[in-house]
Design a protein around this motif. Structure first.
Motif, short mmCIF file in Angstrom:
data_model
loop_
_atom_site.label_atom_id
_atom_site.label_comp_id
_atom_site.label_asym_id
_atom_site.label_seq_id
_atom_site.Cartn_x
_atom_site.Cartn_y
_atom_site.Cartn_z
N ARG A 36 46.95 7.48 -2.06
CA ARG A 36 47.36 6.66 -3.20
C ARG A 36 48.71 7.13 -3.73
O ARG A 36 49.55 6.32 -4.12
CB ARG A 36 46.30 6.76 -4.29
N ARG A 68 41.98 10.28 -0.16
CA ARG A 68 42.29 9.01 -0.82
C ARG A 68 43.33 9.22 -1.92
O ARG A 68 44.24 8.40 -2.09
CB ARG A 68 41.02 8.40 -1.41
N GLN A 75 37.18 13.63 1.55
CA GLN A 75 37.55 12.22 1.56
C GLN A 75 38.21 11.80 0.25
O GLN A 75 39.17 11.03 0.25
CB GLN A 75 36.31 11.36 1.83
#
Length: 487
Positions: A162, A158, A154
């Protein structure tokens, strides 16, 4: 089996194998206690263990009056008995491994338990192996490593998003989170002003939170759709609420038919008192080395051995050799004589401690009968107390996934230690000549003894030969070897 159900029998077997002490004696005690109460269990235990214990004490009295040397045929007989015993124990180890191995992890634990046990022998070493195996299966079964891997995945996702969000804002359109996502997406490019169905979006059920998915509708047109509460199913153009499934719980064995012999409070008290007694004995041994009398030294050594032995009688034999032969209390020859003869006696192999206890007090103020009694109590008491305490707690622990997982790992490592016992007995099984005085020699030094070991294993595995018959045939084969090649 007529007194207990199949479910109860499997439960008693699992606990007996996973806890220290004589597995056969604990199973017999529990089966009779379930049927007739604690008094019936105690009577069954005494009936099973005392005849062999009395016989081993009588043997110790006779051996203590024998001279330093024995006739050569006697050594040949004992070597044959030992060789057949190693084959029988090896067969038992293989059969136990077949029941203990349930997946690749337990296969590895059986291997490591046997391999690590061969490398070193110490008071603290075997418990470390058992605790490590139990913790390993607990972490594995409860998805501890899976949770760590999921968090790392995870985090990587992310970071990737980003980085992707740094695209030019003029080239993408973001739907507001307060607006319910539409069923179709209109391209912002004039030449692509036709309605297009929303594509299927793969959904990772292991992600507990999804904020947005970027759909590359066109090289120059990127649409970002909020998905905090919605997910698109394959081959669908509509959004629908989706519940993210939690981690599937591990199946547990619920054996509600097992009666509580004692309350969980009494079981807890027994385990606490036992832990305190164990700690006190360890401290006294460490603080007063060589000062305490032989009787206490004998009791403390065998009490600790009875506490840390997992896997039954075969595993206890190398440890008894370390505790009683190495200090010089029992000669290597007498140890090997008892090891060969105990296989023909009834009862558990833990009765070997009675024989050694009587010999260990020879030449001291402690009578041989008292030494035998001290050894009997010290070897059997820890396993019975721990077993009884866990039976009181079983109603509380039986539905706990972590407890079932620990039992699985401990049982696998205990089976591995049986393979350790096979190796250690192999290394001292040849009695005769230098072996009689020096603690025994490896069976591999004589091809005839290797053949006896293999014959005992094959006979028990393929032809159903009983263990006593196989051991007797091994002794006769040892005498035959002497008659043909030595005489």
């Amino acid at each position: 089996m007529a007194n207990v159900s199949q479910t109860q029998y499997q439960q008693i077997f699992a606990i007996s194998q996973a806890l220290p002490g004589s597995a056969s004696a604990k199973m017999l005690f529990c089966i009779n206690a379930v049927h007739g109460g604690l008094f019936a269990g105690a009577i069954a235990f005494a009936s099973f263990c005392l005849p062999g214990a009395i016989g081993m004490y009588g043997l110790s009295v006779g051996i203590s009056r024998v001279g330093e040397s024995l006739p050569v045929p006697v050594y040949a007989l004992l070597s044959g008995l030992n060789a057949a015993t190693v084959g029988i124990i090896a067969l038992a180890a293989v059969n136990l491994a077949g029941r203990a191995i349930t997946d690749k992890l337990t296969r590895v634990l059986v291997f490591l338990g046997g391999g690590l046990g061969m490398l070193y022998t110490a008071l603290w070493y075997y418990p470390i192996i058992m605790v490590g195996a139990g913790l390993t299966t607990m972490v594995w079964d409860l998805r501890g490593l899976h949770s760590i891997a999921r968090c790392l995945r995870q985090l990587g996702t992310r970071l990737w998003r980003r980085k992707g969000s740094q695209c030019d804002d003029s080239e993408k359109h973001v739907w507001p989170r307060t607006t319910t996502p539409p069923d179709t997406i209109i391209s912002s490019s004039p030449q692509h002003n036709l309605e297009k169905p929303l594509p299927s979006i793969p959904f990772d059920s292991e992600q507990s939170s999804i904020t947005e998915i970027v759909y590359n509708n066109h090289p120059n047109n990127m649409v970002v759709v909020p998905l905090s509460k919605y997910a698109v199913m394959p081959d669908s153009t509509t959004f629908s609420p989706m519940t993210i499934p939690a981690t599937t719980p591990l199946p547990t064995t619920t054996l509600s038919t097992f009666p509580a012999l004692i309350s969980w409070r009494l079981g807890t008290i027994l385990l606490i008192l036992f832990a305190l007694s164990f700690l006190a004995i360890v401290l006294l041994r460490a603080l007063l080395p060589g000062i305490v009398p032989r009787g206490f030294s004998l009791f403390s050594s065998l009490y600790l051995a009875g506490t840390i032995i997992f896997g039954g009688g075969p595993v206890v034999i190398p440890l008894l050799r370390e505790y009683l032969v190495t200090p010089g209390w029992v000669s290597p020859r007498d140890f090997l004589l008892g090891l060969a003869i105990i296989q023909a006696f009834p009862g558990p192999n833990f009765n070997f401690a009675v024989y050694l206890g009587a010999l260990a007090t020879k030449g001291t103020s402690v009578p041989s009968f008292a030494g035998a009694l001290i050894a009997f109590v010290a070897m059997f008491l820890p396993g019975l107390i721990i077993m009884l305490g866990f039976l009181g707690l079983w109603k509380v622990l039986e539905g706990r996934a972590w407890f079932q997982a620990i039992l699985r790992g401990v049982n696998a490592a205990a089976v591995g230690l049986v393979f350790t016992a096979v190796y250690k007995l192999w290394e001292i099984g040849f009695v005769g000549g230098k072996g009689a005085a020096g603690g025994g020699e490896p069976l591999g030094g004589d091809p005839w003894l290797v053949f006896i070991t293999a014959a005992a294993f094959v006979g028990g595995n393929w032809f159903g030969v009983n263990a006593p018959v196989a051991i007797l045939l091994g002794g006769l084969s040892g005498i035959t070897r002497w008659a043909i090649f030595v005489r």
